[in-house]
Design a protein around this motif. Structure first.
Motif, PDB file in Angstrom:
ATOM      1  N   ASP A 189       4.944  10.723 -10.673  1.00  0.00           N
ATOM      2  CA  ASP A 189       4.317   9.415 -10.873  1.00  0.00           C
ATOM      3  C   ASP A 189       5.061   8.291 -10.129  1.00  0.00           C
ATOM      4  OD1 ASP A 189       2.331   7.748 -11.901  1.00  0.00           O
ATOM      5  OD2 ASP A 189       3.597   7.132 -13.582  1.00  0.00           O
ATOM      6  N   THR A 190       5.533   8.587  -8.947  1.00  0.00           N
ATOM      7  CA  THR A 190       6.193   7.521  -8.184  1.00  0.00           C
ATOM      8  C   THR A 190       5.331   7.130  -6.981  1.00  0.00           C
ATOM      9  OG1 THR A 190       7.440   9.195  -7.012  1.00  0.00           O
ATOM     10  CG2 THR A 190       8.591   8.031  -8.774  1.00  0.00           C
ATOM     11  N   THR A 191       5.565   5.909  -6.525  1.00  0.00           N
ATOM     12  CA  THR A 191       4.812   5.398  -5.393  1.00  0.00           C
ATOM     13  C   THR A 191       5.714   5.376  -4.167  1.00  0.00           C
ATOM     14  OG1 THR A 191       3.707   3.947  -6.951  1.00  0.00           O
ATOM     15  CG2 THR A 191       3.378   3.457  -4.619  1.00  0.00           C
ATOM     16  N   ALA A 192       5.241   5.993  -3.094  1.00  0.00           N
ATOM     17  CA  ALA A 192       5.963   5.889  -1.815  1.00  0.00           C
ATOM     18  C   ALA A 192       5.251   4.806  -1.016  1.00  0.00           C
ATOM     19  CB  ALA A 192       5.908   7.219  -1.084  1.00  0.00           C
ATOM     20  N   PHE A 193       5.926   3.680  -0.843  1.00  0.00           N
ATOM     21  CA  PHE A 193       5.278   2.559  -0.160  1.00  0.00           C
ATOM     22  C   PHE A 193       5.203   2.823   1.342  1.00  0.00           C
ATOM     23  CE2 PHE A 193       6.784   0.587  -4.098  1.00  0.00           C
ATOM     24  CZ  PHE A 193       5.572   0.094  -4.539  1.00  0.00           C
ATOM     25  N   ILE A 194       4.042   2.600   1.909  1.00  0.00           N
ATOM     26  CA  ILE A 194       3.864   2.851   3.350  1.00  0.00           C
ATOM     27  C   ILE A 194       3.683   1.544   4.102  1.00  0.00           C
ATOM     28  CG2 ILE A 194       2.398   3.953   5.085  1.00  0.00           C
ATOM     29  CD1 ILE A 194       2.057   6.292   3.217  1.00  0.00           C
ATOM     30  N   ILE A 195       2.865   0.649   3.567  1.00  0.00           N
ATOM     31  CA  ILE A 195       2.739  -0.677   4.178  1.00  0.00           C
ATOM     32  C   ILE A 195       3.190  -1.709   3.139  1.00  0.00           C
ATOM     33  CG2 ILE A 195       1.171  -2.387   5.153  1.00  0.00           C
ATOM     34  CD1 ILE A 195      -0.499  -0.118   6.260  1.00  0.00           C
ATOM     35  N   PRO A 196       4.320  -2.371   3.376  1.00  0.00           N
ATOM     36  CA  PRO A 196       4.779  -3.352   2.392  1.00  0.00           C
ATOM     37  C   PRO A 196       3.904  -4.592   2.386  1.00  0.00           C
ATOM     38  CG  PRO A 196       6.275  -3.280   4.267  1.00  0.00           C
ATOM     39  CD  PRO A 196       5.215  -2.249   4.521  1.00  0.00           C
ATOM     40  N   ARG A 197       3.939  -5.332   1.277  1.00  0.00           N
ATOM     41  CA  ARG A 197       3.156  -6.566   1.202  1.00  0.00           C
ATOM     42  C   ARG A 197       3.655  -7.547   2.263  1.00  0.00           C
ATOM     43  NH1 ARG A 197       6.550  -7.439  -3.341  1.00  0.00           N
ATOM     44  NH2 ARG A 197       7.846  -9.282  -3.075  1.00  0.00           N
ATOM     45  N   ASN A 198       2.818  -8.530   2.561  1.00  0.00           N
ATOM     46  CA  ASN A 198       3.134  -9.549   3.562  1.00  0.00           C
ATOM     47  C   ASN A 198       3.293  -8.991   4.970  1.00  0.00           C
ATOM     48  OD1 ASN A 198       3.012 -11.681   1.737  1.00  0.00           O
ATOM     49  ND2 ASN A 198       5.130 -11.360   1.108  1.00  0.00           N
ATOM     50  N   THR A 199       2.613  -7.884   5.257  1.00  0.00           N
ATOM     51  CA  THR A 199       2.586  -7.352   6.615  1.00  0.00           C
ATOM     52  C   THR A 199       1.367  -7.941   7.321  1.00  0.00           C
ATOM     53  OG1 THR A 199       3.558  -5.277   5.865  1.00  0.00           O
ATOM     54  CG2 THR A 199       2.426  -5.234   7.978  1.00  0.00           C
ATOM     55  N   THR A 200       1.569  -8.427   8.543  1.00  0.00           N
ATOM     56  CA  THR A 200       0.455  -8.985   9.322  1.00  0.00           C
ATOM     57  C   THR A 200      -0.593  -7.911   9.577  1.00  0.00           C
ATOM     58  OG1 THR A 200       1.988 -10.466  10.425  1.00  0.00           O
ATOM     59  CG2 THR A 200      -0.143 -10.153  11.479  1.00  0.00           C
ATOM     60  N   LEU A 229       0.860  -1.173   0.000  1.00  0.00           N
ATOM     61  CA  LEU A 229       0.000   0.000   0.000  1.00  0.00           C
ATOM     62  C   LEU A 229       0.901   1.228   0.000  1.00  0.00           C
ATOM     63  CD1 LEU A 229      -3.067   0.028   0.127  1.00  0.00           C
ATOM     64  CD2 LEU A 229      -2.904   0.424   2.568  1.00  0.00           C
ATOM     65  N   GLY A 230       0.627   2.165  -0.899  1.00  0.00           N
ATOM     66  CA  GLY A 230       1.495   3.337  -0.990  1.00  0.00           C
ATOM     67  C   GLY A 230       0.718   4.604  -1.281  1.00  0.00           C
ATOM     68  N   PHE A 231       1.481   5.699  -1.387  1.00  0.00           N
ATOM     69  CA  PHE A 231       0.894   7.009  -1.607  1.00  0.00           C
ATOM     70  C   PHE A 231       1.586   7.617  -2.820  1.00  0.00           C
ATOM     71  CE2 PHE A 231       0.430  11.570  -0.248  1.00  0.00           C
ATOM     72  CZ  PHE A 231      -0.950  11.604  -0.357  1.00  0.00           C
ATOM     73  N   GLU A 232       0.787   8.237  -3.678  1.00  0.00           N
ATOM     74  CA  GLU A 232       1.323   8.802  -4.908  1.00  0.00           C
ATOM     75  C   GLU A 232       2.115  10.081  -4.597  1.00  0.00           C
ATOM     76  OE1 GLU A 232      -1.628  10.616  -7.308  1.00  0.00           O
ATOM     77  OE2 GLU A 232      -0.484  10.462  -9.156  1.00  0.00           O
ATOM     78  N   THR A 233       3.314  10.175  -5.158  1.00  0.00           N
ATOM     79  CA  THR A 233       4.091  11.399  -4.962  1.00  0.00           C
ATOM     80  C   THR A 233       4.514  11.961  -6.311  1.00  0.00           C
ATOM     81  OG1 THR A 233       6.107  10.113  -4.743  1.00  0.00           O
ATOM     82  CG2 THR A 233       4.990  10.704  -2.708  1.00  0.00           C
ATOM     83  N   VAL A 234       5.241  13.078  -6.260  1.00  0.00           N
ATOM     84  CA  VAL A 234       5.627  13.798  -7.472  1.00  0.00           C
ATOM     85  C   VAL A 234       6.343  12.879  -8.471  1.00  0.00           C
ATOM     86  CG1 VAL A 234       6.964  15.749  -8.332  1.00  0.00           C
ATOM     87  CG2 VAL A 234       5.872  15.866  -6.093  1.00  0.00           C
TER      88      VAL A 234
END
Lengths: 493, 259
Positions: free
Chosen positions: A390-401, A383-388
């Motif tokens: 067209d890049t993705t800043a990932f906030i919650i990586p996959r496979n997080t409980t 899960l990420g947030f869009e930043t300048v």
């Protein structure tokens, strides 16, 4: 904990077949439908007399009435603009799915002799948020209170774990269904089912194996007769069915004969496919599943030798080449002792039992109640947030409980910027536009400052149901903007 | 509250212990299991703690960032006491007790007790050699504790340490009065260590052997009595009983003399 009264159904809403189970006397039991079968084809159609048909009856009339029949609708779940034309009306994918769920519900009520209002429904682990939401929506439309949407491979692990005892072990679930493929790695210890990693492909399944045979038959017929059948709806339906039967035959026979008379006017399609031919055709599909399995192991930080048990789930694992490839890669014979068509529904029933704190019986003398078990699942997509740019800043990586929460601080990128706006993204791509946008966060009234000075904290929170909440906070002013993910309009019909 | 306190485990807990504790908490507080509305929050906190502590690298970094530990709970529950100790005894931590952050005195206090074994010894010897010398005392302990503490104190704290030592000497008169209290505290902490030492000592070993011998004798007596009584039970004769009591008396006397 959810207050549960009455039976809760565990439903495996599959691409080609669905199955329902319920906890009876501490054990998951599969419910037979009104046709006396333990699995129900996920097919919906209208008869020529305008009657709604679901399951076996709908499947039977596909050939004679293909334009009024729908199958494999699960492949379109969560696509907001997709509509199916049936009986002069347009239906959403979850609308079609709700018809299947409705039949399953009615049949279960008949079997149990009691009204049922609640269910746990399974989805492929690799389903994104919209696909999960659409599944939940389908359940609600069918009059079911969906207590939980759980991942199919996880459900299978619950069913095996309960049967074989909940001692210390690591298991890998290889789930190749009709339309989707998932791999999950779990650790079972002290009654806790902890998912370590999950990986998959939502567009890889038994249908693709059929497709290979169909293509082979089409090109063979074209070569022999010079006729292209791919535009002929009725012929295509017959070929598809024959291909599926051929695939099933080749699980036990060395050759399979396909004989379709009058396929095009008075022409006959008569061909033979050997097991070797079939295996050569589908080799790339199997290889793809193995490389996904490899990725899941890497995410879990494990190697094949670390896995104590391999579980095969989904009808497509009956293909001998699939089971063999898995065995070769893992260096260990996989388990398939619970019917791979039923194990997911059984696991969903176990989760329903855990939620309802029901008595559950495990192997031998090990008697446990739901209170001694808990499932710790993960979020399968980052899960990420869009930043300048067209890049993705990932906030919650996959496979997080899950449940989980995490935040990151962002800032403005030009002087006196008043508004910060960005998309909430799900997926693994660096480029924001390649990920799935779940919604937009807009934070206004940022006090004018030089660029880079304001500090805006974006927090994502995922609850046990997989529901995402997003909060943006201006750390200077304390302004808060909370966003619950808004679904595309198309999903609300 | 640090992660160890949150999970309610000691800092020396093994990875297996940490995992087991997390599993217990998960079964209790995961939203699937708990009705409580704050289950979501609680579980997220436990999970965060576990995810740090289960990863050896993350754990190492986290442990290094923690203020030195031990008796942290006592310190926070008895804030006055902790202040009294730190300012009077002039163990290294006092540097931090005047730092601006309200939490610091507590962590400083913890610092004093972190080095229990070592500083206790040095303390005692200081006391023995110079019974009422508060000034030298503050010096000595300051030295012994400093290397340890410097790792954890921030730059502000170390800057403050100068003022602190001035204050120390000004309040020197008070020091001796409160010594007893400090000693008691330390003794409490060192109980385990004393026990271990005791077991190893020769005297205790002899004592234990004696005890064992005594028990063996009593057991033999009981056995004798039983063997004599049982044939009597069959015969049911009074004289037999008399003999038994006589023998019993003798045996008891013998046992007494032996012990």
């Amino acid at each position: 904990m959810v207050q549960v009264k009455g039976k809760v159904l565990g439903i495996d809403l599959g691409t080609t077949n669905s199955c329902v189970a319920v906890i009876e006397l501490g054990e998951p039991k599969v419910i037979t439908n009104s046709e006396g079968k333990r699995i129900t084809p996920s097919v919906v159609g209208f008869s020529k007399k305008n009657e709604l048909l679901v399951g076996e009856l709908a499947k039977r009339q596909i050939v004679s009435n293909p334009e009024n029949s729908v199958q494999s609708i699960k492949r379109y779940m969560g696509k907001p603009d997709y509509r199916v034309a049936l009986n002069n009306e347009k239906y959403t994918p979850h609308g079609i799915s709700s018809m299947i769920l409705q039949k399953l519900k009615v049949d279960a009520e008949k079997y149990l002799g009691d009204a049922v209002g609640k269910a746990v429904i399974t989805v492929p682990a690799y389903f994104n948020d919209s696909q999960r939401f659409a599944t939940k929506k389908a359940g609600e439309m069918a009059g079911l209170d969906v207590l939980r949407v759980i991942n199919e491979p996880t459900a299978a692990a619950l069913a095996y774990g309960l049967r074989d005892g909940v001692q210390d072990q690591k298991i890998l679930v290889y789930d190749l269904g009709g339309g989707t493929f998932d791999v999950s790695i779990l650790k079972i210890k002290n009654g806790v089912f902890e998912v370590l990693a999950t990986c998959g492909d939502t567009e890889l399944g038994g249908d693709d194996f059929d497709r290979k045979i169909v293509d082979y038959l089409l090109s063979g017929f074209k070569e022999a007769e010079g006729i292209d059948l791919s535009e002929n709806v009725e012929a295509m339906q017959r070929i598809k069915e024959a291909a599926e039967r051929c695939k099933i035959d080749l699980s036990s026979l060395t050759t399979s004969n396909i004989d379709l008379p009058y396929i095009s006017e008075n022409k006959r399609l008569d061909m033979e496919i050997s097991k070797e031919q079939f295996e050569a055709m589908t080799e790339d599909l199997v290889k793809k599943t193995i490389s996904i399995t490899e990725k899941a192991l890497k995410d879990a930080g494990l190697s094949p030798q670390d896995i104590d048990e391999i579980i095969l789930v989904g009808g497509s694992t009956r293909i001998p080449a699939v089971a063999k490839q898995v065995e070769d890669f893992m260096g260990k014979a996989p388990l398939q002792s619970i019917n791979p068509d039923e194990v997911v529904a059984m696991g969903a029933a176990v989760q329903a039992g855990i939620l309802g704190n029901e008595y559950l019986k495990s192997s031998g003398d090990q008697q446990i109640d739901g209170g001694n078990l808990v499932l710790l699942d993960v979020t399968s997509l980052s899960l990420g947030f869009e930043t300048v740019g067209d890049t993705t800043a990932f906030i919650i990586p996959r496979n997080t409980t899950i449940p989980t929460r995490n935040s990151k601080v962002f800032t403005t990128h030009y002087d006196n910027q008043k508004i910060v706006r960005g998309k909430i993204l799900q997926g693994e791509e660096q480029a924001a536009s390649k990920n799935v946008a779940l919604g937009t966060i807009i934070l206004e009234n940022i006090p004018p400052e030089l660029k880079g000075v304001p500090r805006i904290e974006v927090t994502f929170d995922i609850d046990a149901n997989g529901i995402i909440n997003a909060i943006a906070r201006d750390l200077a002013t304390g302004n808060i903007r909370s966003v619950t993910i808004e679904r595309p309009v198309g999903l609300n019909d | 509250m640090d992660y160890y306190q949150l999970l309610d485990i000691p800092r020396v807990a093994s990875p297996e212990d940490i995992e087991y504790r997390y599993h217990e908490l998960a079964k209790k507080y995961h939203p699937d299991r708990s009705k409580s509305p704050d289950a979501h929050e609680k579980f997220i906190k436990f999970k965060e703690a576990y995810e740090t502590l289960k990863n050896p690298q993350k754990k190492k970094v986290y442990d290094a960032s923690l203020p030195p530990e031990e008796k942290a709970m006592e310190a926070s529950s008895e804030p006055e006491d902790s202040e009294g100790i730190s300012s009077d005894s002039e163990v290294p931590p006092p540097d931090s007790s005047i730092s601006p952050a309200p939490d610091q005195p507590v962590s400083g206090f913890k610092g004093a007790f972190k080095s229990t074994g070592i500083s206790y010894v040095s303390f005692k010897s200081d006391l023995d050699s110079q019974p009422a010398g508060p000034a030298s005392l503050s010096e000595g302990t300051g030295e012994s504790g400093k290397p340890d503490w410097s790792k954890h104190s921030s730059s502000e704290q170390s800057a403050n340490s100068h003022d602190r030592s001035k204050e120390v000497s000004s309040s020197a008169g008070q020091n001796s009065a409160d010594w007893s209290y400090v000693k008691v505290k330390y003794e409490g902490i060192d109980e385990d260590i004393d026990d271990d030492a005791g077991k190893k000592s020769g005297f205790l070993a002899v004592f234990t052997v004696m005890k064992a011998f005594r028990y063996t004798v009593v057991l033999i007596c009981l056995f004798l009595v039983l063997t004599i009584v049982s044939p009597d039970l069959v015969g049911a004769e009074a004289s037999g009983l008399g003999a038994v009591t006589e023998i019993f008396g003798k045996v008891v006397l013998l046992a007494k003399s032996l012990v």
